[in-house]
Scaffold this motif. Sequence first.
Motif, PDB file in Angstrom:
ATOM      1  N   ALA A   1      47.070  44.598  31.607  1.00 34.62           N
ATOM      2  CA  ALA A   1      45.842  44.931  30.887  1.00 34.62           C
ATOM      3  C   ALA A   1      45.559  46.432  30.942  1.00 34.62           C
ATOM      4  O   ALA A   1      45.125  47.029  29.945  1.00 34.62           O
ATOM      5  N   CYS A   2      45.816  47.052  32.091  1.00 33.73           N
ATOM      6  CA  CYS A   2      45.589  48.499  32.212  1.00 33.73           C
ATOM      7  C   CYS A   2      46.573  49.283  31.335  1.00 33.73           C
ATOM      8  O   CYS A   2      46.216  50.341  30.799  1.00 33.73           O
ATOM      9  N   CYS A   3      47.798  48.786  31.203  1.00 35.07           N
ATOM     10  CA  CYS A   3      48.748  49.414  30.273  1.00 35.07           C
ATOM     11  C   CYS A   3      48.194  49.366  28.843  1.00 35.07           C
ATOM     12  O   CYS A   3      48.267  50.357  28.101  1.00 35.07           O
TER      13      CYS A   3
ATOM     14  N   VAL B   1      38.936  47.805  42.706  1.00 34.56           N
ATOM     15  CA  VAL B   1      39.852  48.820  42.176  1.00 34.56           C
ATOM     16  C   VAL B   1      39.195  50.109  41.702  1.00 34.56           C
ATOM     17  O   VAL B   1      39.821  51.162  41.755  1.00 34.56           O
ATOM     18  N   SER B   2      37.948  50.050  41.239  1.00 35.78           N
ATOM     19  CA  SER B   2      37.370  51.240  40.607  1.00 35.78           C
ATOM     20  C   SER B   2      36.868  52.238  41.639  1.00 35.78           C
ATOM     21  O   SER B   2      36.319  51.866  42.677  1.00 35.78           O
ATOM     22  N   TYR B   3      37.043  53.518  41.301  1.00 32.69           N
ATOM     23  CA  TYR B   3      36.599  54.614  42.150  1.00 32.69           C
ATOM     24  C   TYR B   3      35.281  55.179  41.621  1.00 32.69           C
ATOM     25  O   TYR B   3      34.417  55.584  42.384  1.00 32.69           O
ATOM     26  N   TYR B   4      35.132  55.165  40.302  1.00 29.44           N
ATOM     27  CA  TYR B   4      33.940  55.688  39.634  1.00 29.44           C
ATOM     28  C   TYR B   4      33.530  54.647  38.610  1.00 29.44           C
ATOM     29  O   TYR B   4      34.295  54.306  37.725  1.00 29.44           O
ATOM     30  N   PHE B   5      32.319  54.084  38.754  1.00 30.63           N
ATOM     31  CA  PHE B   5      31.931  52.927  37.947  1.00 30.63           C
ATOM     32  C   PHE B   5      30.494  53.088  37.462  1.00 30.63           C
ATOM     33  O   PHE B   5      29.578  52.460  37.983  1.00 30.63           O
ATOM     34  N   PRO B   6      30.262  53.958  36.439  1.00 31.32           N
ATOM     35  CA  PRO B   6      28.902  54.111  35.914  1.00 31.32           C
ATOM     36  C   PRO B   6      28.453  52.856  35.170  1.00 31.32           C
ATOM     37  O   PRO B   6      29.247  51.950  34.891  1.00 31.32           O
TER      38      PRO B   6
ATOM     39  N   LEU C   1      33.333  41.994  38.545  1.00 28.64           N
ATOM     40  CA  LEU C   1      33.040  42.269  39.956  1.00 28.64           C
ATOM     41  C   LEU C   1      34.287  42.717  40.703  1.00 28.64           C
ATOM     42  O   LEU C   1      34.212  43.550  41.612  1.00 28.64           O
ATOM     43  N   PHE C   2      35.451  42.173  40.329  1.00 30.68           N
ATOM     44  CA  PHE C   2      36.703  42.617  40.945  1.00 30.68           C
ATOM     45  C   PHE C   2      36.949  44.085  40.650  1.00 30.68           C
ATOM     46  O   PHE C   2      37.321  44.856  41.544  1.00 30.68           O
ATOM     47  N   SER C   3      36.735  44.480  39.403  1.00 27.66           N
ATOM     48  CA  SER C   3      36.916  45.887  39.041  1.00 27.66           C
ATOM     49  C   SER C   3      35.969  46.773  39.839  1.00 27.66           C
ATOM     50  O   SER C   3      36.353  47.841  40.328  1.00 27.66           O
TER      51      SER C   3
ATOM     52  N   ALA D   1      39.680  47.606  31.614  1.00 27.07           N
ATOM     53  CA  ALA D   1      40.928  46.855  31.414  1.00 27.07           C
ATOM     54  C   ALA D   1      41.254  45.995  32.631  1.00 27.07           C
ATOM     55  O   ALA D   1      41.736  44.860  32.488  1.00 27.07           O
ATOM     56  N   SER D   2      41.015  46.523  33.834  1.00 26.93           N
ATOM     57  CA  SER D   2      41.302  45.726  35.032  1.00 26.93           C
ATOM     58  C   SER D   2      40.394  44.496  35.089  1.00 26.93           C
ATOM     59  O   SER D   2      40.814  43.422  35.539  1.00 26.93           O
ATOM     60  N   ALA D   3      39.155  44.628  34.606  1.00 26.96           N
ATOM     61  CA  ALA D   3      38.262  43.462  34.527  1.00 26.96           C
ATOM     62  C   ALA D   3      38.820  42.432  33.544  1.00 26.96           C
ATOM     63  O   ALA D   3      38.795  41.221  33.815  1.00 26.96           O
ATOM     64  N   ALA D   4      39.333  42.904  32.408  1.00 25.11           N
ATOM     65  CA  ALA D   4      39.935  41.989  31.425  1.00 25.11           C
ATOM     66  C   ALA D   4      41.159  41.294  32.011  1.00 25.11           C
ATOM     67  O   ALA D   4      41.398  40.112  31.745  1.00 25.11           O
ATOM     68  N   GLY D   5      41.937  42.015  32.829  1.00 26.56           N
ATOM     69  CA  GLY D   5      43.125  41.422  33.447  1.00 26.56           C
ATOM     70  C   GLY D   5      42.783  40.256  34.357  1.00 26.56           C
ATOM     71  O   GLY D   5      43.420  39.192  34.307  1.00 26.56           O
TER      72      GLY D   5
END
Length: 818
Positions: free
Chosen positions: A289-291, A340-345, A334-336, A317-321
């Motif tokens: 998904a990230c690709c 995995v996320s570093y910056y999540f506005p 919530l997983f994203s 994309a990681s949330a969609a995956g």
Amino acid sequence: MESEQLFHRGYCRNSYNSITSVSSDEELLDGAGVIMDFQTSEDDNLLDGDTAVGTHYTMTNGGSISSSTHLLDLLDEPIPGVGTYDDFHTIDWVREKCKDRERHRRINSKKKESAWEMTKSLYDAWSGWLVVTLTGLASGALAGLIDIAADWMTDLKEGICLSALWYNHEQCCWGSNETTFEERDKCPQWKTWAELIIGQAEGPGSYIMNYMMYIFWALSFAFLAVSLVKVFAPYACGSGIPEIKTILSGFIIRGYLGKWTLMIKTITLVLAVASGLSLGKEGPLVHVACCCGNIFSYLFPKYSTNEAKKREVLSAASAAGVSVAFGAPIGGVLFSLEEVSYYFPLKTLWRSFFAALVAAFVLRSINPFGNSRLVLFYVEYHTPWYLFELFPFILLGVFGGLWGAFFIRANIAWCRRRKSTKFGKYPVLEVIVVAAITAVVAFPNPYTRLNTSELIKELFTDCGPLESSSLCDYRNDMNASKIVDDIPDRPAGLGVYSAIWQLCLALIFKIIMTVFTFGIKVPSGLFIPSMAIGAIAGRIVGIAVEQLAYYHHDWFIFKEWCEVGADCITPGLYAMVGAAACLGGVTRMTVSLVVIVFELTGGLEYIVPLMAAVMTSKWVGDAFGREGIYEAHIRLNGYPFLDAKEEFTHTTLAADVMRPRRSDPPLAVLTQDNMTVDDIENMINETSYNGFPVIMSRESQRLVGFALRRDLTIAIESARKKQEGIVGSSRVCFAQHTPSLPAESPRPLKLRSILDMSPFTVTDHTPMEIVVDIFRKLGLRQCLVTHNGRLLGIITKKDILRHMAQTANQDPASIMFN
């Protein structure tokens, strides 16, 4: 990273001429505003004198942050290549954010000029939603394709459908009129390999032939998968989540999210799952998904030219995956956020939610499993749980934590051994050996022969009147002839005890093989194997508690709520809780994991058992080590990743960590107006640093700014081609005003435009815990260390990682990406 607040405080105000008010180097240093430049900053390979354009604050011991701003000494004609990043370097989050705000201002200022400019403004505003829509559509479509292909190829190991070669076993027998309820998986259209080759459906010869063909297909799929990965896309191996976490933290890995990686990962993921290896497709689906998100972001200039904005798309994309992996859109968001996320506005939260929604909708439209569900092992339970059951649920949590701690240590030890021995030089051989052992041991046991997702489905499923599994072989002493949904607890039959022994063997097999499988050079996820291990353990515990309640219903713990003939215990629920506990023990996820499993079961009333088991597994796992498997692999690979969950408690100062140290050569610096082009080129050629501080003079050591190696090289090459009179003896000037030169002197080269006028600085007495916190929250790559305004040294992200490794008694040499 709380940079949003800094921008609202005027960090990116439209005060372009603020630098002109600076009248002295004292004001430049002590009153330096947030003077920002869009030039790139190469980061993490920064060595002793490395520096890159910092986060553009000047900080004293008082911790004050100035809010005056200078975005860029604008070039009349921007130099091509300046402002981009090299491979294996880290982005400058704050500069990218300011660059995006400047682009937004420019679009807003022009949108009233013409209808075309207004259209461009609308396109820019909607491009974020368009890119996540495309990402969701592609992720859902690819997930459906992978599910269908993996099911077909998994069944290909056992036989083939003669009436339609593209049907898997279940689809082949759907239209048959000769299928009986007891033998629902047998029909004339489906032929095993033994029936096709030797014409026998039963007997020792048939068993041996099917065994041999099972091994043949498993080895063929595994060999093809590892060969494709090795030849076409080495980045397609593994889970991908550790690297995605690193990329989302700002690291650049060119090609990791490219089209070749996407294509090869999609194909080889099907092959790897079909080979029967102890791995899953759910983790790699996040990579897929990230690709998709990365490829689609290049269609929109807003994202293709801004690495920080691109990472917002990758978070969505990681949330969609995860949404398509588990049929859990909310759990994916919530997983994203959690993992995995570093910056999540906030706007990334909305777009992640929308991407997960679109991906789940597409997958539901494809309906790859034919059950109108997004996953194969969707279940529903109707029996309530009782307070006493919290005790076995917590025991499953303890097991999950112990399994997680054991797996992380064992897998990291094996991966480290693979890296340091000759065995790691033969990845194809390793995959073949692991696939051969897996196939040989798995075939005799029906629970290990099953596809892992089907195994989880069988373990999750409660025993109803229509179930023919040996796990449901209870002695039926019901007098009623009618079929009811809630069947009372019954004594276990021989089939159940036989199944328990087979499950115990399957548990041992899965534990051992998963340790050796995760990390081999094929796409390999960890979610499904971990859930299978937990589901096996949970089902065994569930059956044990069920039989205990049946034979000892007069005990005080059962007496109040479990009457004779009542349906008290649901073994499938224990399997679900065990699966969540084991996955939580390995990954250390909490909130997102509970929501994912809740969405799998659709039962709100089981939230408390899930929460109890997941938190217990996290606490037990944290007692042996706080990092999850993904953080452990990030550290093993030496990625420059500062984990926000880690605490830094040592009482060191910036002066203790900065370089150069006393035994090191002095810091390589540039002076603002008395060096020539040859001097700078010689310094670039003689050093490997990625950037150089610019000072007033070598006597004063007063800091002026910071120039990047890459930008210096590009600017000098561009000037030689485009400006007449630029020669090796030309004076290079970083100051605002060119100093007076003799008449016969060659034309000076002004490079103020590539100079970062306010690299982030701290004093030598700044506590390191504050420095580490600044690096984490602002995404810095480096900061300069000063004393009374005089330059002393530099601290890079890798310096901090090495220092943290030393304080944890680890090898600091491991903190170097190779």
